[in-house]
Design an enzyme around this catalytic site. Structure first.
Site, mmCIF file in Angstrom:
data_model
loop_
_atom_site.group_PDB
_atom_site.id
_atom_site.type_symbol
_atom_site.label_atom_id
_atom_site.label_comp_id
_atom_site.label_asym_id
_atom_site.label_seq_id
_atom_site.Cartn_x
_atom_site.Cartn_y
_atom_site.Cartn_z
ATOM 1 N N LYS A 167 0.867 -1.188 0.000
ATOM 2 C CA LYS A 167 0.000 0.000 0.000
ATOM 3 C C LYS A 167 0.904 1.238 0.000
ATOM 4 O O LYS A 167 1.975 1.225 0.638
ATOM 5 C CB LYS A 167 -0.857 -0.049 1.265
ATOM 6 C CG LYS A 167 -1.984 0.956 1.351
ATOM 7 C CD LYS A 167 -2.826 0.626 2.591
ATOM 8 C CE LYS A 167 -3.970 1.586 2.796
ATOM 9 N NZ LYS A 167 -4.837 1.182 3.926
ATOM 10 N N SER A 216 -9.733 1.350 3.000
ATOM 11 C CA SER A 216 -8.838 2.183 2.226
ATOM 12 C C SER A 216 -7.800 1.405 1.412
ATOM 13 O O SER A 216 -7.223 1.958 0.482
ATOM 14 C CB SER A 216 -8.114 3.149 3.167
ATOM 15 O OG SER A 216 -7.308 2.433 4.082
ATOM 16 N N SER A 269 -10.262 -1.535 6.856
ATOM 17 C CA SER A 269 -9.641 -1.178 5.562
ATOM 18 C C SER A 269 -8.977 -2.300 4.782
ATOM 19 O O SER A 269 -8.585 -2.101 3.635
ATOM 20 C CB SER A 269 -8.613 -0.072 5.774
ATOM 21 O OG SER A 269 -9.264 1.151 5.954
#
Lengths: 99, 482
Positions: free
Chosen positions: B66, B141, B165
């Site tokens: 990420k 996310s 997330s």
């Protein structure tokens, strides 16, 4: 009841601004979240509970001694700065020349 | 050719010299580039193959990180304009460990700006789309991480999970999302969102791969004082442990259709399929029981999460000033510089969250807002931990149906928040190990089931999930797209 002017003041305290319509959205959002928080306050005996700040007590968490060591070079620290002078990050002047 | 293979399958191909590490890197990066325009999974796709030799099972296995994990000499933006040109000078511990294990980083994945969103629609570089339906979101996310694994680009991706997330996008993408116990994996080098809730998470296409990656990443780290003492148990070798007689509970107020005033076909089907799954769990040898929890308490999960996370985020992100890093606007003085950098650098959503956080932290509001949220957090965690004295795990649908359509989705706080969409935050409140695996297909789209255990019982969580995975028929699924 929270007012738009208050929201602007909070934004400016955080060193930014928003457009008028963005403040409108936020004002609406605030009404909802404050209403939800009112419900929280109604939970039985809530005042007797100790607030939780971490998921659980971690007995393994210990503060280590500070140790002097080389982690980043000056060059690495300054790598992302837009302007630099004498191995330091250069910023617009802070002190007025007349002072 | 090697697309959508598991870690073990790739390991065998590498060991048998049927493929080289470089070829795997080339195939993964070319797939990433091919799907980028349609799905926007990546902020950066790497060009050059780089890998150290190691005897780890992950040696030569491609993966993504990420874009909120610090990677030295590789652009790391957290999908925010305020960091759009930031190149870190140090490595996050997870990146360092994966490098040492010889795993091959292929790129940095798109996230909701600064990880503060749950839709995958708020990155500075645009919306991340769901491989099963481009008109639908993948969730966030860790949006790019989930979509890239669902597309079969890499066998695993590293994300982070503050409220859900990793586990919610896993549900929307038909993959596995595992958030181990708080402190099990070091967060050093992960850009902080809400420190008391942030966890590193892992996205894969099967439970075994999640266990394998967790085994490599777990351990005490002197750079993160919240890490736990290293657990020497190898989780991947306990996946076949017997589950006979293990007790699962589900919460009546979350799983019964009658609790919901708006009953969509997708919700009906999801809850009905969930009950079928519970029967299959019973056939496997689990004892499954229903428990009841005060609905008011469950409805308090979302505002509690918002209050704690926004307050912590406001403080954590105060270092984003435009001075040490990030784009620097022309300004007459330092205050003016910060003001302009932050006004231009943050999107509207982030600003709204920060203002909310600042309001919550004002002295006059702390008692009613911030401290009350902490109190509710304790009540909820105590309640669930009490149930864990009798039960081994909590089992619930990870969401009320498949991924929502992008059109009409908003990140605004509304009165419509339903418990079924927000309960995953319980595991963040209590730092509990929690995993989502795909369990059904509704309307042609995957939906996940979540299994959560008591803190530090990561091995048991993976063991239970691995057993349930056997009856879902959805292990190793991915979406083949043009």
């Amino acid at each position: 009841m929270i007012k738009k002017e208050d929201l602007k003041r909070y934004a400016n305290l955080l060193m930014f601004d928003m457009d008028e319509d963005e403040y409108d959205t936020l004002e609406k959002e605030f009404k909802t979240i404050l209403k939800q928080m009112d419900h929280i306050a109604e939970i039985k005996d809530i005042e007797k509970v100790e607030p939780m700040t971490f998921p659980f007590l971690n007995d393994d968490a210990t503060l280590r001694e500070d140790e002097v060591g080389a982690y980043l070079t000056v060059g690495e620290v300054l790598d992302n700065a837009k302007e630099e002078v004498d191995d330091q990050v250069k910023v617009p002047k802070v002190v007025d020349e007349d002072v | 050719m090697y697309k959508a293979k598991s870690i073990k399958e790739l390991r065998k191909l590498l060991d048998d010299k049927k493929v080289t590490k470089e070829e795997l890197f080339e195939e993964s990066t070319s797939l990433a580039k091919k799907y980028q325009e349609d799905y926007n999974s990546f902020v950066t796709i790497l060009d050059k193959f780089k890998s150290k030799d190691s005897d780890s099972i992950l040696d030569g296995i491609p993966y993504s990180l990420k874009d909120s994990f610090s990677t030295s000499n590789i652009l790391t933006t957290a999908s925010s304009n305020i960091l759009k040109d930031y190149i870190p000078v140090y490595d996050a511990t997870v990146y360092k460990k994966l490098k040492k294990a010889g795993a091959t980083l292929i790129g940095k994945t798109t996230l909701d700006e600064l990880a503060m969103g749950g839709t995958g629609t708020t990155a500075a570089t645009g919306i991340v789309r769901n491989p099963y339906d481009k008109e639908r979101l993948i969730g966030g996310s860790s949006a790019g991480a989930a979509s890239s694994v669902a597309l079969g680009i890499t066998p695993f991706a590293i994300g982070s999970d503050t409220g859900d997330s990793v586990r919610k996008p896993a549900s929307h993408g038909g993959i596995v999302g595992f958030k181990p116990t708080y402190g099990r994996i070091s967060r050093y080098g992960l850009f902080a969102f809400a420190s008391s809730l942030d966890h590193v998470g892992i996205l894969t296409r099967n439970v075994e791969d999640a266990a394998i990656v967790t085994d490599v990443l777990k351990g005490k780290d002197e750079n993160d004082m919240t890490t736990l003492k290293t657990d020497r148990t190898e989780y991947a070798s306990h996946l076949e442990d017997s589950i006979k007689g293990k007790k699962l509970f589900y919460i009546k107020e979350i799983c019964n259709l009658e609790e919901y005033p708006k009953q969509s076909t997708e919700l009906k089907e999801t809850l009905s399929d969930f009950k079928i799954l519970l029967d299959k769990c019973r056939e496997l040898g689990f004892i499954v029981e229903e428990v009841s929890i005060d609905k008011k308490l469950l409805e308090a999960i979302y505002p509690t999460y918002m209050t704690i996370s926004c307050a912590e985020a406001t403080s954590n992100n105060s270092n984003l000033t435009g001075i040490q890093f990030g784009p620097r606007p022309k300004a007459d003085n330092v205050d003016d510089l910060m003001f302009k950098a932050r006004t231009k650098g943050f999107s509207e959503l982030i600003k709204r969250r920060f203002i909310l956080g600042s309001y919550i932290l004002q002295k006059e509001n702390q008692e009613k807002l911030f401290l009350n949220a902490g109190r509710v957090r304790r009540i909820i965690v105590d309640k669930i931990n009490k149930l864990f004295e009798e039960y081994d795990a909590m089992i619930l649908p990870a969401s009320g149906g498949p991924a929502p359509k992008i059109e009409g989705t908003t990140e605004e706080v509304t009165d419509d928040e339903v418990v079924l969409e927000n309960h995953l935050a319980i595991a963040n409140f209590g730092g509990m190990p929690s995993i989502t695996i795909p369990f059904t297909i509704v309307n042609g789209l995957p939906v996940g089931v979540n299994i959560t255990c008591k803190a530090k019982e990561d091995c048991k969580t993976l063991n239970i999930a691995h057993e349930i995975e056997k009856v879902t028929g959805l292990k190793d699924i991915y979406k083949e797209v043009d």
